[in-house]
Design a protein around this motif. Structure first.
Motif, PDB file in Angstrom:
ATOM      1  N   PRO A 176    -104.903 -47.196 -35.028  1.00 26.40           N
ATOM      2  CA  PRO A 176    -106.263 -47.230 -35.571  1.00 26.40           C
ATOM      3  C   PRO A 176    -106.353 -46.545 -36.933  1.00 26.40           C
ATOM      4  CG  PRO A 176    -106.112 -45.662 -33.754  1.00 26.40           C
ATOM      5  CD  PRO A 176    -104.833 -46.425 -33.770  1.00 26.40           C
ATOM      6  N   VAL A 177    -107.203 -47.104 -37.796  1.00 22.94           N
ATOM      7  CA  VAL A 177    -107.430 -46.544 -39.129  1.00 22.94           C
ATOM      8  C   VAL A 177    -108.897 -46.151 -39.224  1.00 22.94           C
ATOM      9  CG1 VAL A 177    -107.318 -46.964 -41.616  1.00 22.94           C
ATOM     10  CG2 VAL A 177    -105.644 -48.045 -40.087  1.00 22.94           C
ATOM     11  N   ARG A 182    -109.938 -46.190 -44.610  1.00 21.71           N
ATOM     12  CA  ARG A 182    -110.062 -47.540 -45.178  1.00 21.71           C
ATOM     13  C   ARG A 182    -110.814 -47.496 -46.508  1.00 21.71           C
ATOM     14  NH1 ARG A 182    -109.042 -51.881 -41.777  1.00 21.71           N
ATOM     15  NH2 ARG A 182    -108.779 -51.371 -39.574  1.00 21.71           N
ATOM     16  N   THR A 183    -111.918 -46.758 -46.512  1.00 21.97           N
ATOM     17  CA  THR A 183    -112.722 -46.650 -47.719  1.00 21.97           C
ATOM     18  C   THR A 183    -111.909 -46.050 -48.858  1.00 21.97           C
ATOM     19  OG1 THR A 183    -114.765 -46.430 -46.442  1.00 21.97           O
ATOM     20  CG2 THR A 183    -114.808 -45.633 -48.712  1.00 21.97           C
ATOM     21  N   VAL A 256    -116.101 -54.035 -42.609  1.00 21.17           N
ATOM     22  CA  VAL A 256    -115.125 -53.051 -43.075  1.00 21.17           C
ATOM     23  C   VAL A 256    -115.153 -52.996 -44.605  1.00 21.17           C
ATOM     24  CG1 VAL A 256    -113.630 -53.316 -41.054  1.00 21.17           C
ATOM     25  CG2 VAL A 256    -113.265 -54.747 -43.057  1.00 21.17           C
ATOM     26  N   PRO A 257    -114.639 -51.918 -45.216  1.00 22.91           N
ATOM     27  CA  PRO A 257    -114.720 -51.782 -46.672  1.00 22.91           C
ATOM     28  C   PRO A 257    -114.043 -52.933 -47.403  1.00 22.91           C
ATOM     29  CG  PRO A 257    -114.142 -49.684 -45.666  1.00 22.91           C
ATOM     30  CD  PRO A 257    -114.061 -50.709 -44.572  1.00 22.91           C
ATOM     31  N   ALA A 276    -103.180 -50.617 -43.098  1.00 25.22           N
ATOM     32  CA  ALA A 276    -102.318 -50.062 -42.052  1.00 25.22           C
ATOM     33  C   ALA A 276    -101.426 -48.995 -42.667  1.00 25.22           C
ATOM     34  CB  ALA A 276    -101.459 -51.160 -41.417  1.00 25.22           C
ATOM     35  N   GLU A 277    -101.404 -47.846 -42.008  1.00 29.46           N
ATOM     36  CA  GLU A 277    -100.551 -46.735 -42.449  1.00 29.46           C
ATOM     37  C   GLU A 277    -100.761 -46.382 -43.916  1.00 29.46           C
ATOM     38  OE1 GLU A 277     -96.554 -47.714 -41.385  1.00 29.46           O
ATOM     39  OE2 GLU A 277     -96.960 -47.662 -39.230  1.00 29.46           O
TER      40      GLU A 277
END
Length: 317
Positions: A176-177, A182-183, A256-257, A276-277
């Motif tokens: 999970p992120v 993400r932003t 999502v952003p 991701a990561e």
């Protein structure tokens, strides 16, 4: 209680749920609205006596909407074979103001969750129409297979098998992120893109990243996916070089952003990212103007909320 006890407001109140179901099945706001409108047309075309016999009008409308979407998915496959370049689902703008919108626009009625992210919708496109209907109705909306069988015209056991087959097409969930992470990544991509900093973009992109663009033959877009961060970064900078004077804004895309580019008040590009990561693994760019109408319609309200227009920057092709 039959439909005789259901008010007109109650029947109309099912519209939001039906739009949510149809969009996840079709990936198109316009087609979803058409499917729901057709379901209501069929409802009101029933003799009053028949409507009064229906115990759950909501379930009836869902079944009919599902059947209409199933037919649409079958014909869509043929249409998309003739589509110019890659086909991507319609990008969803975020609600204007606080919370989920409840306006008449289909996008305002959308519940934004994991099942409407671009990453998830793209996976849904790999399923057969019957798999997609069974999977979405059961796994996303928790309808029992006994009800889904009425949509697909198959036994509950067959519907369960279809959902299981569809589930195997869904990749294992990545780590999970957080929304903040993400932003942060999208914000840094925006800054690097504005500064035409290839090295910074390469650092932000996964080495195996893929960019897919949808112009629909109506706007310039790469005809095939671009693979590899080292190839995507210079391509992004080349795009910026050819298109000065645009506004580049951070905006939620499918919950999502994401990034949105505007010219003369009209949205010309919407970019969605899979992170991701700490790096961008996928970029989906929608430039087909027919898919961007809900975004331009939001301009006035959007500027009221965010304090007016932003400084111009480069982001286009």
């Amino acid at each position: 209680m039959g439909a005789a006890g259901a008010s007109m407001e109650g029947i109309a109140g099912e519209r939001g749920q039906l739009i949510n179901v149809a969009y996840r099945l079709l990936g198109s706001l316009a087609e979803s609205e058409d499917a729901v409108q057709e379901a209501y047309t069929r409802w009101y075309a029933l003799p009053r006596s028949r409507r009064e016999e229906i115990v759950s009008p909501g379930a009836w409308l869902t079944t009919v909407t599902g059947r209409i979407c199933l037919d649409a998915l079958g014909s869509a496959r043929a249409r998309r074979e003739r589509y110019v370049g890659a086909w991507l689902p319609d990008p969803l703008p975020g609600p204007v103001g606080h919370g989920h919108g409840r306006g008449s626009d289909p996008a305002d009625q959308m519940v934004l969750d994991e099942s409407v992210t671009m990453a998830f919708l793209v996976v849904l496109e790999t399923m057969t129409p019957a798999e997609r209907v069974s999977f979405v109705l059961h796994d996303v909306f928790r309808y029992p297979f006994a009800e889904i069988s009425g949509v697909l015209g198959r036994t509950p056991a067959a519907c369960k098998q279809l959902a299981a087959a569809a589930r195997r097409r869904v990749p294992a969930a990545p780590a999970p992120v957080s929304a903040d992470a993400r932003t942060d990544v999208v914000r840094r991509v925006k800054a690097a893109w504005e500064n035409k900093d290839i090295a910074a973009l390469v650092d932000l992109l996964d080495p195996a990243a893929v960019m897919t663009a949808d112009g629909g033959g109506l706007a310039g877009a790469a005809p095939r996916p671009i693979e590899g961060g080292a190839r995507i970064a210079p391509y992004m900078v080349a795009i910026a070089d050819r298109a000065p004077g645009l506004e580049l804004l951070e905006r939620p895309v499918n919950g999502v952003p994401g990034l949105v580019a505007r010219r003369g008040g009209a949205v010309v590009t919407v970019a969605s990212f899979d992170v991701a990561e700490g790096r961008v693994a996928r970029i989906w760019v929608v430039r087909n103007p027919e898919k961007l109408r809900p975004w331009t319609a939001r301009r006035s309200a959007d500027e009221d909320i965010h304090g007016g227009a932003r400084p111009p920057t480069a982001f286009d092709h």
